[in-house]
Design a protein around this motif. Structure first.
Motif, PDB file in Angstrom:
ATOM      1  N   ARG A 129       0.836  -1.214   0.000  1.00  0.00           N
ATOM      2  CA  ARG A 129       0.000   0.000   0.000  1.00  0.00           C
ATOM      3  C   ARG A 129       0.857   1.244   0.000  1.00  0.00           C
ATOM      4  O   ARG A 129       0.477   2.294  -0.505  1.00  0.00           O
ATOM      5  N   GLY A 130       2.016   1.157   0.612  1.00  0.00           N
ATOM      6  CA  GLY A 130       2.922   2.300   0.692  1.00  0.00           C
ATOM      7  C   GLY A 130       4.286   1.941   0.151  1.00  0.00           C
ATOM      8  O   GLY A 130       4.411   1.032  -0.687  1.00  0.00           O
ATOM      9  N   ALA A 131       5.293   2.629   0.665  1.00  0.00           N
ATOM     10  CA  ALA A 131       6.653   2.445   0.139  1.00  0.00           C
ATOM     11  C   ALA A 131       7.506   1.559   1.048  1.00  0.00           C
ATOM     12  O   ALA A 131       7.274   1.498   2.258  1.00  0.00           O
ATOM     13  N   MET A 132       8.493   0.904   0.437  1.00  0.00           N
ATOM     14  CA  MET A 132       9.543   0.252   1.234  1.00  0.00           C
ATOM     15  C   MET A 132      10.467   1.347   1.753  1.00  0.00           C
ATOM     16  O   MET A 132      10.687   2.349   1.067  1.00  0.00           O
ATOM     17  N   LEU A 133      11.028   1.128   2.943  1.00  0.00           N
ATOM     18  CA  LEU A 133      12.107   2.000   3.434  1.00  0.00           C
ATOM     19  C   LEU A 133      13.356   1.138   3.410  1.00  0.00           C
ATOM     20  O   LEU A 133      13.360   0.039   3.975  1.00  0.00           O
ATOM     21  N   ILE A 134      14.403   1.637   2.784  1.00  0.00           N
ATOM     22  CA  ILE A 134      15.590   0.800   2.603  1.00  0.00           C
ATOM     23  C   ILE A 134      16.833   1.525   3.092  1.00  0.00           C
ATOM     24  O   ILE A 134      17.048   2.702   2.772  1.00  0.00           O
ATOM     25  N   HIS A 135      17.628   0.788   3.876  1.00  0.00           N
ATOM     26  CA  HIS A 135      18.883   1.359   4.349  1.00  0.00           C
ATOM     27  C   HIS A 135      19.846   1.425   3.161  1.00  0.00           C
ATOM     28  O   HIS A 135      20.141   0.400   2.524  1.00  0.00           O
ATOM     29  N   THR A 136      20.295   2.647   2.866  1.00  0.00           N
ATOM     30  CA  THR A 136      21.053   2.885   1.637  1.00  0.00           C
ATOM     31  C   THR A 136      22.256   1.956   1.464  1.00  0.00           C
ATOM     32  O   THR A 136      22.428   1.341   0.419  1.00  0.00           O
ATOM     33  N   ALA A 137      23.071   1.839   2.500  1.00  0.00           N
ATOM     34  CA  ALA A 137      24.323   1.092   2.325  1.00  0.00           C
ATOM     35  C   ALA A 137      24.120  -0.421   2.328  1.00  0.00           C
ATOM     36  O   ALA A 137      24.739  -1.140   1.536  1.00  0.00           O
ATOM     37  N   SER A 138      23.229  -0.922   3.197  1.00  0.00           N
ATOM     38  CA  SER A 138      23.113  -2.380   3.350  1.00  0.00           C
ATOM     39  C   SER A 138      21.951  -2.973   2.561  1.00  0.00           C
ATOM     40  O   SER A 138      21.915  -4.184   2.328  1.00  0.00           O
TER      41      SER A 138
ATOM     42  N   PRO B 103       8.248  -0.817   9.241  1.00  0.00           N
ATOM     43  CA  PRO B 103       7.740  -1.682  10.314  1.00  0.00           C
ATOM     44  C   PRO B 103       6.737  -2.721   9.816  1.00  0.00           C
ATOM     45  O   PRO B 103       6.700  -3.823  10.328  1.00  0.00           O
ATOM     46  N   ASP B 104       5.921  -2.373   8.838  1.00  0.00           N
ATOM     47  CA  ASP B 104       4.905  -3.308   8.348  1.00  0.00           C
ATOM     48  C   ASP B 104       5.141  -3.517   6.849  1.00  0.00           C
ATOM     49  O   ASP B 104       4.846  -2.636   6.038  1.00  0.00           O
ATOM     50  N   PRO B 105       5.667  -4.694   6.471  1.00  0.00           N
ATOM     51  CA  PRO B 105       6.074  -4.901   5.073  1.00  0.00           C
ATOM     52  C   PRO B 105       4.907  -5.011   4.100  1.00  0.00           C
ATOM     53  O   PRO B 105       5.137  -5.002   2.882  1.00  0.00           O
ATOM     54  N   SER B 106       3.694  -5.130   4.595  1.00  0.00           N
ATOM     55  CA  SER B 106       2.620  -5.163   3.599  1.00  0.00           C
ATOM     56  C   SER B 106       2.019  -3.759   3.439  1.00  0.00           C
ATOM     57  O   SER B 106       1.669  -3.355   2.334  1.00  0.00           O
ATOM     58  N   ARG B 107       1.996  -2.996   4.494  1.00  0.00           N
ATOM     59  CA  ARG B 107       1.505  -1.616   4.388  1.00  0.00           C
ATOM     60  C   ARG B 107       2.593  -0.693   3.852  1.00  0.00           C
ATOM     61  O   ARG B 107       2.346   0.183   3.033  1.00  0.00           O
ATOM     62  N   GLY B 108       3.821  -0.887   4.324  1.00  0.00           N
ATOM     63  CA  GLY B 108       4.886   0.043   3.972  1.00  0.00           C
ATOM     64  C   GLY B 108       4.632   1.386   4.628  1.00  0.00           C
ATOM     65  O   GLY B 108       3.879   1.467   5.611  1.00  0.00           O
ATOM     66  N   VAL B 109       5.204   2.426   4.078  1.00  0.00           N
ATOM     67  CA  VAL B 109       5.020   3.764   4.637  1.00  0.00           C
ATOM     68  C   VAL B 109       4.371   4.631   3.575  1.00  0.00           C
ATOM     69  O   VAL B 109       4.844   4.683   2.441  1.00  0.00           O
ATOM     70  N   ARG B 110       3.301   5.262   3.944  1.00  0.00           N
ATOM     71  CA  ARG B 110       2.538   6.062   2.986  1.00  0.00           C
ATOM     72  C   ARG B 110       2.945   7.529   3.121  1.00  0.00           C
ATOM     73  O   ARG B 110       2.876   8.096   4.204  1.00  0.00           O
TER      74      ARG B 110
ATOM     75  N   SER C 220      17.455   8.464  11.702  1.00  0.00           N
ATOM     76  CA  SER C 220      16.702   7.487  12.492  1.00  0.00           C
ATOM     77  C   SER C 220      15.308   7.330  11.886  1.00  0.00           C
ATOM     78  O   SER C 220      14.664   8.296  11.470  1.00  0.00           O
ATOM     79  N   VAL C 221      14.893   6.057  11.843  1.00  0.00           N
ATOM     80  CA  VAL C 221      13.728   5.678  11.055  1.00  0.00           C
ATOM     81  C   VAL C 221      12.424   6.297  11.577  1.00  0.00           C
ATOM     82  O   VAL C 221      11.633   6.838  10.794  1.00  0.00           O
ATOM     83  N   GLY C 222      12.228   6.263  12.903  1.00  0.00           N
ATOM     84  CA  GLY C 222      10.962   6.731  13.487  1.00  0.00           C
ATOM     85  C   GLY C 222      10.602   8.158  13.072  1.00  0.00           C
ATOM     86  O   GLY C 222       9.517   8.394  12.535  1.00  0.00           O
ATOM     87  N   PRO C 223      11.511   9.120  13.310  1.00  0.00           N
ATOM     88  CA  PRO C 223      11.175  10.505  12.943  1.00  0.00           C
ATOM     89  C   PRO C 223      10.947  10.699  11.436  1.00  0.00           C
ATOM     90  O   PRO C 223      10.107  11.502  11.039  1.00  0.00           O
ATOM     91  N   VAL C 224      11.652   9.947  10.616  1.00  0.00           N
ATOM     92  CA  VAL C 224      11.427  10.081   9.159  1.00  0.00           C
ATOM     93  C   VAL C 224      10.026   9.578   8.804  1.00  0.00           C
ATOM     94  O   VAL C 224       9.295  10.227   8.058  1.00  0.00           O
ATOM     95  N   ILE C 225       9.632   8.442   9.383  1.00  0.00           N
ATOM     96  CA  ILE C 225       8.282   7.914   9.107  1.00  0.00           C
ATOM     97  C   ILE C 225       7.231   8.924   9.573  1.00  0.00           C
ATOM     98  O   ILE C 225       6.257   9.208   8.867  1.00  0.00           O
ATOM     99  N   GLU C 226       7.474   9.485  10.756  1.00  0.00           N
ATOM    100  CA  GLU C 226       6.521  10.479  11.305  1.00  0.00           C
ATOM    101  C   GLU C 226       6.368  11.650  10.315  1.00  0.00           C
ATOM    102  O   GLU C 226       5.260  12.082  10.014  1.00  0.00           O
TER     103      GLU C 226
ATOM    104  N   LYS D 116       2.984  12.370   8.491  1.00  0.00           N
ATOM    105  CA  LYS D 116       2.201  13.383   9.219  1.00  0.00           C
ATOM    106  C   LYS D 116       2.533  14.839   8.887  1.00  0.00           C
ATOM    107  O   LYS D 116       1.678  15.703   9.035  1.00  0.00           O
ATOM    108  N   ALA D 117       3.749  15.132   8.499  1.00  0.00           N
ATOM    109  CA  ALA D 117       4.080  16.553   8.261  1.00  0.00           C
ATOM    110  C   ALA D 117       3.314  17.043   7.040  1.00  0.00           C
ATOM    111  O   ALA D 117       3.203  16.343   6.032  1.00  0.00           O
ATOM    112  N   ALA D 118       2.765  18.254   7.143  1.00  0.00           N
ATOM    113  CA  ALA D 118       1.979  18.793   6.022  1.00  0.00           C
ATOM    114  C   ALA D 118       2.867  19.667   5.150  1.00  0.00           C
ATOM    115  O   ALA D 118       3.584  20.535   5.643  1.00  0.00           O
ATOM    116  N   VAL D 119       2.823  19.417   3.855  1.00  0.00           N
ATOM    117  CA  VAL D 119       3.699  20.129   2.913  1.00  0.00           C
ATOM    118  C   VAL D 119       2.884  20.590   1.705  1.00  0.00           C
ATOM    119  O   VAL D 119       2.187  19.795   1.084  1.00  0.00           O
ATOM    120  N   LEU D 120       2.996  21.866   1.417  1.00  0.00           N
ATOM    121  CA  LEU D 120       2.377  22.384   0.193  1.00  0.00           C
ATOM    122  C   LEU D 120       3.479  22.777  -0.776  1.00  0.00           C
ATOM    123  O   LEU D 120       4.410  23.509  -0.405  1.00  0.00           O
TER     124      LEU D 120
END
Ligand code: AMP
Length: 269
Positions: free
Chosen positions: A128-137, A143-150, A242-248, A252-256
């Motif tokens: 439903r959303g995107a994979m998050l991937i660690h660039t180097a490894s 956290p949820d591989p079927s939802r991903g991050v939207r 760090s993953v948590g704040p990026v997902i947040e 959640k952050a509003a951008v126009l």
């Protein structure tokens, strides 16, 4: 670059409107808008039309959240350019090179190409959303591989939507997907994502892109085989992010997006 317009229309809040459509529990698609109150109903109605265009949706959710106007960041859209390679092999070679420039090893890039070809969700499904991937490894971080991050709560100001839409149309890029994808990529990079790779899971839509601060939004006319109903998004994160704040921020952050931009060496459509 042009000046921003008054997207909030003086209102103290905007509405984040999100739609997702599914059939028998399987995700078909989703979309999001962030609009002033006066455009709320038209945003809901356009998302409803869109949901009904997905073949055979049996469930459509449309929800709205109120976002204080003071909490809305304003950013410029990534510059857009089109790769000269019309074929899949050339597109993937260039995409890999652009990802490598951002620190993604060639083997990790190839692995992500494979995931998008196969379906990156559990059991080779579409997410439903995107994979998050660690660039180097290349490690998966969502956290949820079927939802991903939207990536959510982003939109264009009405004037920017009009100007960017006209600029893209002059280059023959009339699909609303292009503008939507530029919006997602612009917000993702603003949130701290290093680079993004995307191609659609729509079997009839074969274009894709890499987005990064170095390349801007680099579009490939064909990066997947026609007829494949797999695809997705990969958002690459740096080591120290760090993953948590990026997902947040992504969710959640509003951008126009209130302006368009060019950078040297890139042809702006
Ligand atoms: P699309 O380009 O709409 O066909 O989307 C391709 C894939 O990208 C979808 O299957 C989702 O996995 C993912 N995706 C679509 N929209 C978003 C979004 N707003 N945020 C994160 N991932 C998304």
């Amino acid at each position: 670059m042009f000046d921003s317009d008054d997207a909030e229309g003086g209102a103290p809040y905007l509405l984040s409107v999100r739609m997702r459509a599914s059939r028998e529990g399987r995700h078909l698609g989703g979309a999001e808008r962030l609009v002033q109150p006066g455009l709320w109903l038209s945003a809901v109605s356009s998302l409803q039309d869109r949901a009904l265009r997905y073949g055979g949706a049996d469930q459509v959710h449309i929800g709205s959240d109120i976002v204080g106007a003071d909490n809305v960041a304003r950013v410029a859209a990534l510059p857009v350019s089109t790769s000269p390679y019309p074929d899949i092999a050339g597109a993937r070679r260039e995409a890999q090179k652009l990802l490598q420039r951002c620190g993604v090893p060639g083997a990790v890039a190839k692995d992500v190409f494979r995931l998008l070809d196969e379906g990156p969700g559990p059991g080779r499904t579409v997410m439903r959303g995107a994979m998050l991937i660690h660039t180097a490894s290349g490690q998966r971080l969502e956290p949820d591989p079927s939802r991903g991050v939207r990536v959510s709560r982003m939109d264009y100001t009405p004037r920017c939507r009009e100007i960017l839409g006209a600029a893209l149309a002059r280059e023959g890029l009339t699909s609303p997907r292009t503008m939507e994808a530029i919006g997602i990529a612009t917000k993702a990079l603003w949130c701290g994502v290093m680079c993004e790779l995307c191609w659609s899971d729509d079997p009839g839509y074969v274009a894709g892109y890499v987005a990064s601060a170095v390349s801007g939004y680099r579009r490939f006319a064909q990066i997947k085989r026609a007829g494949l109903s797999t695809g997705g998004r990969a958002l690459f994160l740096r080591d120290h992010e760090s993953v948590g704040p990026v997902i947040e921020r992504l969710e959640k952050a509003a951008v126009l997006i209130d302006s368009i931009n060019t950078i040297e060496g890139l042809r702006y459509p």
